[in-house]
Design an enzyme around this catalytic site. Structure first.
Site, PDB file in Angstrom:
ATOM      1  N   LYS A   1       0.307  -1.172   0.017  1.00 22.97           N
ATOM      2  CA  LYS A   1      -0.292  -0.158   0.012  1.00 22.97           C
ATOM      3  C   LYS A   1       0.823   1.165  -0.424  1.00 22.97           C
ATOM      4  CE  LYS A   1       0.831   1.216   4.537  1.00 22.97           C
ATOM      5  NZ  LYS A   1       1.700   2.872   4.725  1.00 22.97           N
TER       6      LYS A   1
ATOM      7  N   PRO B   1       9.593  -3.774  -0.867  1.00 24.08           N
ATOM      8  CA  PRO B   1      11.426  -3.666  -0.333  1.00 24.08           C
ATOM      9  C   PRO B   1      10.720  -3.403   1.301  1.00 24.08           C
ATOM     10  CG  PRO B   1      10.481  -1.730  -1.808  1.00 24.08           C
ATOM     11  CD  PRO B   1       9.337  -2.665  -1.846  1.00 24.08           C
ATOM     12  N   VAL B   2      11.540  -3.711   2.125  1.00 19.90           N
ATOM     13  CA  VAL B   2      11.330  -4.535   3.729  1.00 19.90           C
ATOM     14  C   VAL B   2      11.348  -2.687   4.654  1.00 19.90           C
ATOM     15  CG1 VAL B   2      11.746  -5.606   5.425  1.00 19.90           C
ATOM     16  CG2 VAL B   2      11.634  -6.618   3.257  1.00 19.90           C
TER      17      VAL B   2
ATOM     18  N   ALA C   1      10.177  -0.496   4.137  1.00 25.13           N
ATOM     19  CA  ALA C   1       9.438   0.544   3.300  1.00 25.13           C
ATOM     20  C   ALA C   1       8.617   1.520   3.940  1.00 25.13           C
ATOM     21  CB  ALA C   1      10.062  -0.157   2.483  1.00 25.13           C
ATOM     22  N   GLY C   2       8.073   1.352   4.330  1.00 25.56           N
ATOM     23  CA  GLY C   2       6.266   2.032   4.543  1.00 25.56           C
ATOM     24  C   GLY C   2       5.657   2.001   3.821  1.00 25.56           C
ATOM     25  N   LEU C   3       5.681   0.099   3.535  1.00 27.43           N
ATOM     26  CA  LEU C   3       4.809  -0.076   2.424  1.00 27.43           C
ATOM     27  C   LEU C   3       3.840  -1.141   2.541  1.00 27.43           C
ATOM     28  CD1 LEU C   3       7.009   0.195  -1.136  1.00 27.43           C
ATOM     29  CD2 LEU C   3       5.584   1.452  -0.807  1.00 27.43           C
ATOM     30  N   ALA C   4       3.692  -1.480   3.971  1.00 28.06           N
ATOM     31  CA  ALA C   4       3.317  -2.609   4.767  1.00 28.06           C
ATOM     32  C   ALA C   4       3.163  -3.785   4.223  1.00 28.06           C
ATOM     33  CB  ALA C   4       1.547  -2.047   4.970  1.00 28.06           C
ATOM     34  N   GLY C   5       4.947  -4.244   3.943  1.00 31.49           N
ATOM     35  CA  GLY C   5       4.863  -5.479   3.225  1.00 31.49           C
ATOM     36  C   GLY C   5       4.111  -6.296   4.421  1.00 31.49           C
TER      37      GLY C   5
ATOM     38  N   ALA D   1       1.342  -7.017   4.901  1.00 31.39           N
ATOM     39  CA  ALA D   1      -0.015  -7.801   3.723  1.00 31.39           C
ATOM     40  C   ALA D   1       0.874  -9.504   3.314  1.00 31.39           C
ATOM     41  CB  ALA D   1       0.982  -6.703   2.274  1.00 31.39           C
TER      42      ALA D   1
ATOM     43  N   ASP E   1      -2.221  -2.747  10.426  1.00 34.01           N
ATOM     44  CA  ASP E   1      -2.702  -2.601   8.993  1.00 34.01           C
ATOM     45  C   ASP E   1      -2.701  -3.647   8.702  1.00 34.01           C
ATOM     46  OD1 ASP E   1      -1.768   0.115   9.015  1.00 34.01           O
ATOM     47  OD2 ASP E   1       0.605   0.021   8.514  1.00 34.01           O
TER      48      ASP E   1
HETATM   49  P1  ATP Z   1       4.287  -0.759   7.729  1.00 32.92           P
HETATM   50  O1  ATP Z   1       4.733   0.724   6.431  1.00 32.92           O
HETATM   51  O2  ATP Z   1       3.113  -1.050   8.398  1.00 32.92           O
HETATM   52  O3  ATP Z   1       4.737  -0.457   9.113  1.00 32.92           O
HETATM   53  P2  ATP Z   1       6.834  -1.686   6.487  1.00 32.92           P
HETATM   54  O4  ATP Z   1       6.386  -1.767   4.646  1.00 32.92           O
HETATM   55  O5  ATP Z   1       7.626  -0.046   7.055  1.00 32.92           O
HETATM   56  O6  ATP Z   1       5.627  -1.150   7.251  1.00 32.92           O
HETATM   57  P3  ATP Z   1       7.603  -4.315   6.381  1.00 32.92           P
HETATM   58  O7  ATP Z   1       8.636  -4.300   5.361  1.00 32.92           O
HETATM   59  O8  ATP Z   1       6.049  -4.762   7.509  1.00 32.92           O
HETATM   60  O9  ATP Z   1       7.843  -3.093   7.224  1.00 32.92           O
HETATM   61  O10 ATP Z   1       8.902  -5.053   7.923  1.00 32.92           O
HETATM   62  C1  ATP Z   1       9.170  -4.152   9.283  1.00 32.92           C
HETATM   63  C2  ATP Z   1       9.313  -5.121   9.612  1.00 32.92           C
HETATM   64  O11 ATP Z   1       9.307  -6.685   9.701  1.00 32.92           O
HETATM   65  C3  ATP Z   1      11.432  -5.475   9.035  1.00 32.92           C
HETATM   66  O12 ATP Z   1      11.584  -4.558  10.422  1.00 32.92           O
HETATM   67  C4  ATP Z   1      11.419  -7.236   9.442  1.00 32.92           C
HETATM   68  O13 ATP Z   1      12.541  -7.194   9.920  1.00 32.92           O
HETATM   69  C5  ATP Z   1       9.681  -7.661  10.456  1.00 32.92           C
HETATM   70  N1  ATP Z   1       9.007  -8.704   9.274  1.00 32.92           N
HETATM   71  C6  ATP Z   1       8.424  -9.673   9.918  1.00 32.92           C
HETATM   72  N2  ATP Z   1       7.702 -10.343   9.406  1.00 32.92           N
HETATM   73  C7  ATP Z   1       8.203  -9.629   8.199  1.00 32.92           C
HETATM   74  C8  ATP Z   1       7.169 -10.102   6.437  1.00 32.92           C
HETATM   75  N3  ATP Z   1       6.719 -10.967   6.260  1.00 32.92           N
HETATM   76  N4  ATP Z   1       7.429  -8.604   5.703  1.00 32.92           N
HETATM   77  C9  ATP Z   1       8.114  -8.386   5.473  1.00 32.92           C
HETATM   78  N5  ATP Z   1       9.377  -7.857   6.841  1.00 32.92           N
HETATM   79  C10 ATP Z   1       8.783  -8.829   7.779  1.00 32.92           C
END
Ligand code: ATP
Length: 289
Positions: free
Chosen positions: A11, A95-96, A98-102, A105, A137
């Protein structure tokens, strides 16, 4: 059926406002969430042993009980006393951190997939209730589309979907923790907040040009101060023709919204020539309900 692959879509936020810090430490927010086509693939298979196995093609993502997808599976295993186990394989494209809620999801994909594989027959609303216990999220990631998210992000209202809008994502090679961003946010000192209701009106009219101008993410007040690169990317995307450009969530990914595929493609090719960041060409995602 004993295996299934679910697309776990990322997202972006088209507006992000933080209203107050709550006594439980969470923040009340008001944000517009938008699913995009960029997705991870979450492969789920039933296994006879009553356990959860998890793996991910990216070594920096936890392949154990720290993975939020594991937590989602555990909640369902315990809640419904499931007599078989599940094998989860995640192929990451989002991307992990990254603010994209990977992560959210991925957790949503596990809930949806296990609902099918174990024939739990849970309604979407019930899955969202369970999702809320895993992460703020996760309910949005179960539903997807274009939504207003309130409360800590779990109270969702439909907005007219933004269909096929072309997006360029630029993720600088820096790490920004969500906890750090919220800790350093001074809510009283926020000068510029999004006019979220007005932005919803622009989305409903499909007025991309004004949407681009009006988007605001209050979390930029924290990140931009420390990471000038975020502003640099925003300015570059605007110069390359974006109607608007903003950081998604707590960053550091910046996105630009474009008039059409051609302008987005051109901007992508131009901005992709810099090894300080990674770029992805995508579009808004909408699923007929
Ligand atoms: P949000 O926008 O919800 O804050 P995000 O996109 O910034 O999420 P994520 O990619 O969800 O962040 O990763 C945040 C942290 O969660 C990472 O440091 C990672 O090590 C940990 N993590 C645990 N499970 C997962 C997963 N299935 N995918 C990605 N990261 C994960």
């Amino acid at each position: 059926m004993d295996s299934i692959c679910i697309k776990a879509r990322a997202k972006i936020n088209l507006a992000l406002d933080v209203l107050r810090k709550r006594e439980d430490g969470y923040h009340d927010v008001r944000m517009i969430m938008q699913s995009i086509s960029l997705h991870d693939d979450v492969f789920l298979s039933l296994i006879d042993e009553k356990s959860i196995r998890i793996s991910c093609d990216k070594v920096w993502v936890p392949s154990n009980s720290d993975n939020i997808a594991y937590k989602a599976a555990k909640v369902l295993m315990d809640k419904f006393d499931l007599q078989k186990g599940i094998d989860i394989k995640i192929v990451k494209n989002i991307p992990v951190a990254a603010g994209l809620a990977g992560g959210s999801a991925n957790a949503a994909a596990v809930l949806k997939g296990m609902n099918e594989l174990f024939s739990l027959n849970l309604e979407q609303e019930e899955l969202m209730q369970i999702g809320k216990t895993i992460g703020a999220d996760v309910p949005f990631c179960i539903k997807g589309g274009t939504m207003l998210a309130e409360g800590i992000g779990e109270i969702l209202s439909d907005i007219e979907p933004l269909k096929n809008v072309d997006i360029v994502l630029v993720k600088p090679k820096i790490s920004v923790s969500t906890a750090w961003v919220y800790k350093n946010l001074n809510i009283e000192k926020i000068v510029l907040r999004p006019d979220t209701d007005y932005i919803i009106g622009l989305i409903e009219k499909g007025d991309l040009q004004n949407l681009g101008r009006k988007m605001v993410n209050v979390l930029e007040t924290v990140t931009v101060k420390k990471y000038e690169i975020i502003n640099e990317i925003k300015e570059k995307l605007i110069k390359l023709g974006a109607f608007g450009s903003m950081m998604s969530g707590s960053g550091p990914t910046v996105f630009g919204i474009f008039e059409n595929k051609l302008t987005a493609q051109k901007a992508y090719e131009e901005i992709n020539n810099d090894d300080r960041w990674d770029c992805i060409l995508t579009e808004t995602f909408y699923e007929e309900r």
